[in-house]
Design a protein around this motif. Sequence first.
Motif, PDB file in Angstrom:
ATOM      1  N   ALA A  13      -3.449   2.252  -6.609  1.00 41.15           N
ATOM      2  CA  ALA A  13      -4.481   3.028  -7.305  1.00 41.15           C
ATOM      3  C   ALA A  13      -5.306   3.850  -6.316  1.00 41.15           C
ATOM      4  N   THR A  14      -5.648   3.248  -5.185  1.00 42.57           N
ATOM      5  CA  THR A  14      -6.402   3.986  -4.172  1.00 42.57           C
ATOM      6  C   THR A  14      -5.596   5.145  -3.610  1.00 42.57           C
ATOM      7  N   ALA A  15      -4.308   4.894  -3.341  1.00 40.73           N
ATOM      8  CA  ALA A  15      -3.456   5.949  -2.793  1.00 40.73           C
ATOM      9  C   ALA A  15      -3.298   7.101  -3.788  1.00 40.73           C
ATOM     10  N   LEU A  16      -3.087   6.786  -5.058  1.00 43.13           N
ATOM     11  CA  LEU A  16      -2.939   7.841  -6.065  1.00 43.13           C
ATOM     12  C   LEU A  16      -4.247   8.595  -6.269  1.00 43.13           C
ATOM     13  N   TRP A  17      -5.374   7.915  -6.129  1.00 43.12           N
ATOM     14  CA  TRP A  17      -6.666   8.583  -6.253  1.00 43.12           C
ATOM     15  C   TRP A  17      -6.838   9.639  -5.161  1.00 43.12           C
ATOM     16  N   LEU A  18      -6.207   9.409  -4.010  1.00 40.46           N
ATOM     17  CA  LEU A  18      -6.264  10.366  -2.904  1.00 40.46           C
ATOM     18  C   LEU A  18      -5.260  11.509  -3.067  1.00 40.46           C
ATOM     19  N   ARG A  19      -4.482  11.498  -4.135  1.00 40.31           N
ATOM     20  CA  ARG A  19      -3.526  12.555  -4.479  1.00 40.31           C
ATOM     21  C   ARG A  19      -2.539  12.853  -3.349  1.00 40.31           C
ATOM     22  N   PRO A  20      -1.657  11.901  -3.051  1.00 35.40           N
ATOM     23  CA  PRO A  20      -0.733  12.091  -1.922  1.00 35.40           C
ATOM     24  C   PRO A  20       0.295  13.197  -2.158  1.00 35.40           C
ATOM     25  N   TRP A  21       0.528  13.567  -3.419  1.00 35.63           N
ATOM     26  CA  TRP A  21       1.509  14.624  -3.691  1.00 35.63           C
ATOM     27  C   TRP A  21       1.099  15.966  -3.088  1.00 35.63           C
ATOM     28  N   ARG A  22      -0.173  16.114  -2.767  1.00 33.00           N
ATOM     29  CA  ARG A  22      -0.592  17.369  -2.133  1.00 33.00           C
ATOM     30  C   ARG A  22       0.057  17.550  -0.768  1.00 33.00           C
ATOM     31  N   LEU A  84       0.442   8.569   1.134  1.00 33.05           N
ATOM     32  CA  LEU A  84       1.838   8.773   0.752  1.00 33.05           C
ATOM     33  C   LEU A  84       2.704   7.579   1.137  1.00 33.05           C
ATOM     34  N   ALA A  85       2.312   6.858   2.187  1.00 33.71           N
ATOM     35  CA  ALA A  85       3.104   5.715   2.635  1.00 33.71           C
ATOM     36  C   ALA A  85       3.068   4.564   1.631  1.00 33.71           C
ATOM     37  N   ILE A  86       1.941   4.348   0.972  1.00 31.90           N
ATOM     38  CA  ILE A  86       1.816   3.204   0.060  1.00 31.90           C
ATOM     39  C   ILE A  86       2.787   3.315  -1.117  1.00 31.90           C
ATOM     40  N   PRO A  87       2.784   4.391  -1.910  1.00 26.69           N
ATOM     41  CA  PRO A  87       3.781   4.468  -2.995  1.00 26.69           C
ATOM     42  C   PRO A  87       5.213   4.481  -2.474  1.00 26.69           C
ATOM     43  N   GLY A 116       4.920  -4.237   3.809  1.00 26.96           N
ATOM     44  CA  GLY A 116       4.657  -2.837   3.568  1.00 26.96           C
ATOM     45  C   GLY A 116       3.178  -2.482   3.526  1.00 26.96           C
ATOM     46  N   VAL A 117       2.506  -2.871   2.456  1.00 27.00           N
ATOM     47  CA  VAL A 117       1.136  -2.437   2.220  1.00 27.00           C
ATOM     48  C   VAL A 117       0.180  -2.977   3.282  1.00 27.00           C
ATOM     49  N   VAL A 118       0.244  -4.271   3.549  1.00 21.71           N
ATOM     50  CA  VAL A 118      -0.719  -4.881   4.474  1.00 21.71           C
ATOM     51  C   VAL A 118      -0.537  -4.375   5.908  1.00 21.71           C
ATOM     52  N   PRO A 119       0.675  -4.395   6.495  1.00 17.34           N
ATOM     53  CA  PRO A 119       0.795  -3.865   7.861  1.00 17.34           C
ATOM     54  C   PRO A 119       0.473  -2.375   7.952  1.00 17.34           C
ATOM     55  N   ALA A 120       0.797  -1.595   6.918  1.00 10.76           N
ATOM     56  CA  ALA A 120       0.442  -0.171   6.948  1.00 10.76           C
ATOM     57  C   ALA A 120      -1.067   0.009   6.925  1.00 10.76           C
ATOM     58  N   THR A 121      -1.761  -0.794   6.137  1.00  9.12           N
ATOM     59  CA  THR A 121      -3.220  -0.696   6.066  1.00  9.12           C
ATOM     60  C   THR A 121      -3.862  -1.157   7.368  1.00  9.12           C
ATOM     61  N   LEU A 122      -3.349  -2.250   7.946  1.00 15.72           N
ATOM     62  CA  LEU A 122      -3.874  -2.715   9.230  1.00 15.72           C
ATOM     63  C   LEU A 122      -3.627  -1.677  10.323  1.00 15.72           C
ATOM     64  N   ALA A 123      -2.459  -1.034  10.285  1.00 14.22           N
ATOM     65  CA  ALA A 123      -2.170   0.018  11.265  1.00 14.22           C
ATOM     66  C   ALA A 123      -3.109   1.206  11.080  1.00 14.22           C
TER      67      ALA A 123
END
Length: 221
Positions: A13-22, A84-87, A116-123
């Motif tokens: 939800a957070t990733a989509l709120w940031l509109r990664p498709w842009r 974009l990485a999260i979805p 996926g989600v947790v290591p990407a967020t920590l990074a």
Amino acid sequence: MFPEAAIACIALATALWLRPWRMLGSRPGPGGKDDPVASPLITPLLGVLVLLPWVWALPTLHRMPLQLQWSAAPLVLLMLGWPLAIPALLLVAALAHMLSPALGWDDALGLAVWQGVVPATLALLWGAMLRRWCWHNIFVFILARGFLGTVLSVFAATLLGQAAGHALPGVNEDLSRLARWLMAWGDGVTTGMLTAVFVVFRPQWMATWSDAIYLRQPPQA
């Protein structure tokens, strides 16, 4: 299963709120707005969706005393950026489920979150700390963010996953920590190497890279 589902939903939800498709939209080419070019991030995104599901499904496609796991989430973060990485990582887990009959939806959700989600967020948080408190240099980006950041992020995420009940099959808890530490180093070496290659030869594939920041060069018009 509920904690993993909650983490995945909040992150998505957070990733989509940031509109990664842009980030995948066309951009003005050499001829200006009348000559648009495709986003350079389409290529690494397709590479992630084609190759990474096989890597995540591999431990369940063969029998070995120790199931070797490769996250690659920090590399995906460096290439695509967090929104974009999260979805993309969630889709990778779904594709891995379809590739491996032995990988159930619960296991796929665990992969999506703890590999996926947790290591990407920590990074992402590690990269923000480096940007804030460390000097801006290409070697800092490659070694501190691409290599060391991957080792720390992947190891911390897998320990959290182990605490949540996702243990390595057939391995006791103490040996499991050692195995996860060694696998995190494998992730770090691979990510650091590919980061160096992409920064030099394909910087347009790295959404988190900036010549203006790390090379002190003004952006090209």
